[in-house]
Write a protein that holds these residues in place. Structure first.
Motif, PDB file in Angstrom:
ATOM      1  N   HIS A  19       0.806  -1.213   0.000  1.00 22.01           N
ATOM      2  CA  HIS A  19       0.000   0.000   0.000  1.00 22.01           C
ATOM      3  C   HIS A  19       0.843   1.268   0.000  1.00 22.01           C
ATOM      4  CE1 HIS A  19       0.985  -0.858   4.181  1.00 22.01           C
ATOM      5  NE2 HIS A  19       0.989   0.443   4.318  1.00 22.01           N
ATOM      6  N   LEU A  41     -10.524  -1.324  11.067  1.00 22.78           N
ATOM      7  CA  LEU A  41     -10.478  -1.029   9.637  1.00 22.78           C
ATOM      8  C   LEU A  41     -10.253   0.453   9.386  1.00 22.78           C
ATOM      9  CD1 LEU A  41     -10.667  -1.874   6.713  1.00 22.78           C
ATOM     10  CD2 LEU A  41     -13.168  -1.698   6.882  1.00 22.78           C
ATOM     11  N   GLU A  44      -6.719   1.002   9.736  1.00 26.43           N
ATOM     12  CA  GLU A  44      -6.003   0.402   8.611  1.00 26.43           C
ATOM     13  C   GLU A  44      -6.113   1.262   7.356  1.00 26.43           C
ATOM     14  OE1 GLU A  44      -3.832  -2.750   6.633  1.00 26.43           O
ATOM     15  OE2 GLU A  44      -4.136  -2.252   8.749  1.00 26.43           O
ATOM     16  N   LEU A  45      -7.305   1.730   7.046  1.00 25.40           N
ATOM     17  CA  LEU A  45      -7.484   2.572   5.867  1.00 25.40           C
ATOM     18  C   LEU A  45      -6.731   3.885   5.994  1.00 25.40           C
ATOM     19  CD1 LEU A  45     -11.309   2.045   5.187  1.00 25.40           C
ATOM     20  CD2 LEU A  45      -9.397   1.076   3.902  1.00 25.40           C
ATOM     21  N   ARG A  48      -3.193   3.337   5.278  1.00 28.67           N
ATOM     22  CA  ARG A  48      -2.947   3.078   3.867  1.00 28.67           C
ATOM     23  C   ARG A  48      -3.157   4.313   2.992  1.00 28.67           C
ATOM     24  NH1 ARG A  48      -3.233  -2.471   2.031  1.00 28.67           N
ATOM     25  NH2 ARG A  48      -3.199  -3.894   3.810  1.00 28.67           N
ATOM     26  N   HIS A  50      -6.031   6.171   2.669  1.00 24.92           N
ATOM     27  CA  HIS A  50      -7.378   6.421   2.210  1.00 24.92           C
ATOM     28  C   HIS A  50      -8.069   7.412   3.151  1.00 24.92           C
ATOM     29  CE1 HIS A  50      -6.986   3.285  -0.747  1.00 24.92           C
ATOM     30  NE2 HIS A  50      -6.636   2.417   0.179  1.00 24.92           N
ATOM     31  N   ALA A 299      -9.367  -6.798   9.323  1.00 22.23           N
ATOM     32  CA  ALA A 299      -9.178  -5.416   8.872  1.00 22.23           C
ATOM     33  C   ALA A 299      -8.090  -5.335   7.814  1.00 22.23           C
ATOM     34  CB  ALA A 299      -8.842  -4.517  10.065  1.00 22.23           C
ATOM     35  N   GLY A 303      -8.564  -4.060   4.049  1.00 28.50           N
ATOM     36  CA  GLY A 303      -7.722  -2.958   3.596  1.00 28.50           C
ATOM     37  C   GLY A 303      -6.963  -3.302   2.335  1.00 28.50           C
ATOM     38  N   GLU A 304      -6.431  -4.511   2.270  1.00 28.52           N
ATOM     39  CA  GLU A 304      -5.698  -4.939   1.080  1.00 28.52           C
ATOM     40  C   GLU A 304      -6.633  -5.040  -0.123  1.00 28.52           C
ATOM     41  OE1 GLU A 304      -2.449  -5.886  -1.222  1.00 28.52           O
ATOM     42  OE2 GLU A 304      -2.462  -5.184   0.852  1.00 28.52           O
ATOM     43  N   ASP A 307      -7.334  -1.526  -1.330  1.00 29.43           N
ATOM     44  CA  ASP A 307      -6.168  -1.030  -2.066  1.00 29.43           C
ATOM     45  C   ASP A 307      -6.175  -1.519  -3.511  1.00 29.43           C
ATOM     46  OD1 ASP A 307      -4.926   0.567  -0.226  1.00 29.43           O
ATOM     47  OD2 ASP A 307      -3.112  -0.647  -0.067  1.00 29.43           O
TER      48      ASP A 307
END
Length: 343
Positions: A19, A41, A44-45, A48, A50, A299, A303-304, A307
């Motif tokens: 990511h 999550l 996590e986002l 990454r 987002h 999560a 997230g992956e 992405d």
């Protein structure tokens, strides 16, 4: 049960963090953002790159979460208020449903809202009945992707099975998923989902999905890789992996087993091992993955998937499992696993 015994050497995996590639920040709605998995999550986002759009029924709990992530967009919405749901999904690229408990019916209100908005939909439900009925009953809008069960119970087994199945004669005789946990403290949502399940178990026998209830669960033994070794397991475990695997990997039977070591441990110290075998005749392939904290791992899975979806890497539209949408081996190697054996 056909529980063959093999051993493996642990293979350390370094999470390279794909990511980290430069990519445009896009808003992603998380419904049920203040729940246990929802919070993981959102974190996590955010990590990454987002822009999480925080949504759910409870405005007060959403406000508390916004205080943790200043600048986040807060959009309260009730599932029984279509106009609120439409506002929540305005100008987002995708929505991830983390609002448990997931019962035995698909979350129609949020699925319908995603279709009206023309956005991608994912959920982290591990309930086999929910995944089964989502695949059967829902039709996405053109050009969008709907991926149910993008969580530990539903995606990991599907990804591993897809790798193990590669190159195998079709159809296989049997696919088996065996999960070992060194402890499990279910969230309130997981507990309520178990109550809603009411003892029903989705099974796949002789090429067909079915629901069983009122009969004892089978028991047996499974030889896991270290550190678990041979353990007693409960069969017909009602994980969504049974549904996701059955959707696209031809086989006569799918078995699902689980071992949970007692007493339960905190999520921060929880370890898991998921192993999948694919058998045809006297031959079989085994693959496995080990990691920690099944909720945190869910999560990371979601997230992956987000992405890759937003990078345009999906090879599917419409309804799909994670491994139908993305390359399974490559996806697994990008996840935060302690060890991975893909043969």
């Amino acid at each position: 049960m056909n529980l063959a015994k093999l051993s493996f050497t642990t293979l350390p995996i370094i999470w390279t963090g794909r990511h980290s590639r430069a990519m445009q920040s896009l808003p992603v709605a998380v419904y049920g953002a203040y729940g246990h998995t929802g919070r993981l999550l959102v974190k996590e986002l955010n990590r990454r790159g987002h822009l999480p759009v925080l949504s759910g029924r409870d405005a007060r709990r959403l406000k508390a979460l916004v205080d943790e992530y200043p600048g986040s967009d807060m959009r309260p919405a009730s599932l029984d208020a279509p106009a609120e749901m439409d506002r929540a999904l305005t100008d987002v690229a995708a929505v991830v449903n983390c609002a448990g408990p997931f019962g035995d019916t698909p979350p129609a209100s949020l699925l319908d809202a995603s279709r009206r908005a023309g956005v991608h939909y994912l959920d982290v439900a591990g309930e086999a009945l929910v995944a089964w009925r989502t695949f059967n009953d829902f039709r996405p809008s053109d050009g969008t992707l709907v991926i149910p069960a993008v969580g530990f119970f539903g995606a990991l087994g599907d990804l591993l099975a897809s790798v193990a199945y590669a190159g195998a004669p079709s159809p296989a005789d049997e696919v088996s998923v065996a999960i070992a946990l060194n402890g499990w403290t279910p969230t309130a949502g997981s507990d309520r989902a178990g109550v809603l399940r009411a003892g029903r178990r989705v099974v796949y026998v002789d090429g067909h999905l079915d629901v069983r209830a009122g009969t004892p669960e089978p028991f047996g033994k499974w030889q896991f890789p270290p550190p678990f070794g041979q353990r007693e397991v409960t069969g017909e475990f009602p994980t969504a992996d049974v549904v996701t695997i059955a959707r696209h990997l031809p086989t006569q039977d799918i078995n699902a087993y689980i071992h949970v070591q007692s007493p339960g441990e905190a999520a921060s110290t929880q370890r898991f091992l998921a192993e999948v075998t694919v058998r045809w005749g006297k031959q079989q392939t085994r693959v496995w993955a080990a990691g920690r904290d099944i909720y945190g791992f869910s999560a990371a899975l979601a997230g992956e998937a987000i992405d890759r979806l937003l990078r345009g890497e999906s090879r599917a539209t419409g309804l799909a499992t994670v491994s139908e949408a993305f390359d399974a081996a490559d996806f697994l190697r990008a996840l935060p696993l302690d060890s991975l054996e893909l043969g």
